[in-house]
Write a protein that holds these residues in place. Structure first.
Motif, PDB file in Angstrom:
ATOM      1  N   LYS A  96       0.822  -1.210   0.000  1.00 13.73           N
ATOM      2  CA  LYS A  96       0.000   0.000   0.000  1.00 13.73           C
ATOM      3  C   LYS A  96       0.857   1.262   0.000  1.00 13.73           C
ATOM      4  N   THR A  97       2.096   1.122   0.462  1.00 19.75           N
ATOM      5  CA  THR A  97       3.006   2.272   0.503  1.00 19.75           C
ATOM      6  C   THR A  97       3.176   2.907  -0.866  1.00 19.75           C
ATOM      7  N   ALA A  98       3.202   2.069  -1.896  1.00 20.98           N
ATOM      8  CA  ALA A  98       3.483   2.566  -3.243  1.00 20.98           C
ATOM      9  C   ALA A  98       2.308   2.437  -4.204  1.00 20.98           C
ATOM     10  N   ALA A  99       1.222   1.813  -3.787  1.00 21.35           N
ATOM     11  CA  ALA A  99       0.096   1.549  -4.680  1.00 21.35           C
ATOM     12  C   ALA A  99      -0.440   2.840  -5.308  1.00 21.35           C
ATOM     13  N   GLY A 100      -0.592   2.813  -6.632  1.00 26.08           N
ATOM     14  CA  GLY A 100      -1.165   3.943  -7.347  1.00 26.08           C
ATOM     15  C   GLY A 100      -0.239   5.131  -7.511  1.00 26.08           C
ATOM     16  N   LYS A 101       1.022   5.001  -7.152  1.00 24.75           N
ATOM     17  CA  LYS A 101       1.961   6.120  -7.221  1.00 24.75           C
ATOM     18  C   LYS A 101       3.100   5.812  -8.192  1.00 24.75           C
ATOM     19  N   THR A 102       3.747   6.850  -8.672  1.00 24.25           N
ATOM     20  CA  THR A 102       4.941   6.703  -9.489  1.00 24.25           C
ATOM     21  C   THR A 102       6.078   7.486  -8.850  1.00 24.25           C
ATOM     22  N   TYR A 103       7.296   7.025  -9.094  1.00 24.16           N
ATOM     23  CA  TYR A 103       8.466   7.629  -8.452  1.00 24.16           C
ATOM     24  C   TYR A 103       9.606   7.789  -9.448  1.00 24.16           C
ATOM     25  N   LYS A 104      10.459   8.745  -9.159  1.00 25.60           N
ATOM     26  CA  LYS A 104      11.715   8.919  -9.879  1.00 25.60           C
ATOM     27  C   LYS A 104      12.823   8.449  -8.966  1.00 25.60           C
ATOM     28  N   ALA A 105      13.631   7.522  -9.458  1.00 27.11           N
ATOM     29  CA  ALA A 105      14.757   7.008  -8.675  1.00 27.11           C
ATOM     30  C   ALA A 105      16.055   7.272  -9.427  1.00 27.11           C
ATOM     31  N   THR A 106      17.033   7.795  -8.730  1.00 26.96           N
ATOM     32  CA  THR A 106      18.336   8.062  -9.335  1.00 26.96           C
ATOM     33  C   THR A 106      19.383   7.153  -8.722  1.00 26.96           C
ATOM     34  N   LEU A 107      19.947   6.284  -9.560  1.00 23.76           N
ATOM     35  CA  LEU A 107      21.049   5.430  -9.134  1.00 23.76           C
ATOM     36  C   LEU A 107      22.335   6.197  -9.416  1.00 23.76           C
ATOM     37  N   SER A 108      23.001   6.654  -8.382  1.00 24.71           N
ATOM     38  CA  SER A 108      24.298   7.305  -8.554  1.00 24.71           C
ATOM     39  C   SER A 108      25.356   6.212  -8.587  1.00 24.71           C
TER      40      SER A 108
END
Length: 269
Positions: A96-108
C-alpha cells in the motif's frame, strides 16, 4: 517442433543458465571465505612489519597501497568502492506504501547517474520494497555483479551489497506484472529472483539493455523503466564479461560498475 516444445526447450536452457549462475556465485563466496582466512594468517605472520609501517607514519586518508585497477574502468568512470559485504534483516513493507503512485529514482554510480521511473500501480510490492531499501541505504557501494551479453538475454544485474549474488534484504515476495510472452524490452527495469515465484524476489534487480526473452511461465516482475543513463549500461556491456571459469557471456562485467547511492522522489500528477 511445436511452439509448446520450443517453449519447453527454451525454459530448460534458461533453468540451466540460472543454475550455472548460482553455482558461480557460491564458488565466488567460498573463495572469498578462503581468502579471508588466508589474510588473517598472513596478518599474524607479518604483524611486526605492519606495526612498523603504522608507527612510522599514518597513511593519507583515502590513499591506497594496493596497485591501481584504473585500466579496467571505462572513460568517465571512477574506481568502484569496495563492497560493504553485508546483507540485511528487514521486514517486507506493505504494498500500500506505493500503490497507485509513481516515483523517480536516481542510481548514482561510479560511472554517472542512471534515472528510473518506478510504477507503483502495476507493481506496488516491488516498488514499496525498492523505496524501503533506498531509504535504508541498502545498496550503498554495491557492485552490479552480473552481465549477460548473448541473445536472448542482455541484462545488467545489480542490487546485492555482498557482490556475490547471494545477498538478500531478509524477506521475499512474489511475482507481479510479468510479461505474458516472456519478452522484456530495452530499458525495462525488473526484479531478479530465485526459482520460487511466490517469495523469490528480494533486493536484486536487472536493467535490460537489449530486447530479451526469459522463457519462464511465472515471469519476472517489471516495476519500472530507465528514463536516462541507459547509455552507461551500453558502454559497460560493450566491454563484455570478465574472464571466468564457466561462460564468456555471463558473469561479472569486465568494466566494473557500482551503485554508490539511491535517491527516490514521488512524482506528483
Amino acid at each position: 517442433m511445436t511452439r509448446k516444445q520450443e517453449r519447453a526447450r527454451a525454459r530448460r536452457r534458461w533453468e540451466k543458465q540460472q543454475a550455472r549462475t548460482a553455482q558461480r556465485s557460491q564458488d565466488r563466496a567460498r573463495r572469498l571465505r578462503v581468502l579471508a582466512v588466508v589474510g588473517v594468517v598472513l596478518a599474524v605472520v607479518a604483524g611486526t612489519a605492519v606495526l612498523g609501517v603504522t608507527v612510522g607514519g599514518s597513511p593519507t586518508p583515502g590513499a591506497s597501497s594496493t596497485p591501481s585497477t584504473a585500466s579496467t574502468t571505462l572513460a568517465g568512470c571512477e574506481l568502484p568502492p569496495k563492497p560493504l559485504g553485508t546483507a540485511a534483516e528487514l521486514d517486507l513493507p506493505s504494498a500500500k506504501t506505493a500503490a497507485g503512485k509513481t516515483y523517480k529514482a536516481t542510481l548514482s554510480t561510479n560511472c554517472g547517474d542512471i534515472v528510473l521511473r518506478l510504477d507503483g500501480t502495476k507493481a506496488p510490492q516491488a516498488v514499496a520494497s525498492f523505496l524501503q531499501l533506498a531509504q535504508q541505504q541498502y545498496w550503498k557501494d554495491s557492485p552490479c555483479h552480473r552481465l549477460t551479453t548473448a541473445a536472448p538475454l542482455k541484462v545488467l544485474q545489480c542490487g546485492d551489497p555482498t557482490g556475490t549474488g547471494q545477498g538478500t534484504p531478509g524477506y521475499g515476495f512474489g511475482v507481479e506484472n510479468a510479461p505474458k510472452d516472456g519478452t522484456y524490452e530495452r530499458g525495462t527495469l525488473a526484479m531478479a529472483r530465485t526459482n520460487d515465484p511466490k517469495k523469490g524476489n528480494g533486493g536484486q534487480f536487472f536493467i535490460v539493455y537489449g530486447k530479451s526473452s526469459l522463457p519462464d511461465p511465472d515471469g519476472y516482475t517489471v516495476f519500472g523503466t530507465v528514463t536516462s543513463g541507459l547509455d552507461i549500461v551500453d558502454k559497460v556491456a560493450a566491454q563484455g564479461v570478465a574472464p571466468n571459469d564457466t561462460s564468456p557471456d555471463d558473469g561479472p562485467p569486465a568494466a566494473p560498475i557500482s551503485i554508490l547511492s539511491v535517491a527516490v522522489t514521488e512524482e506528483k500528477s
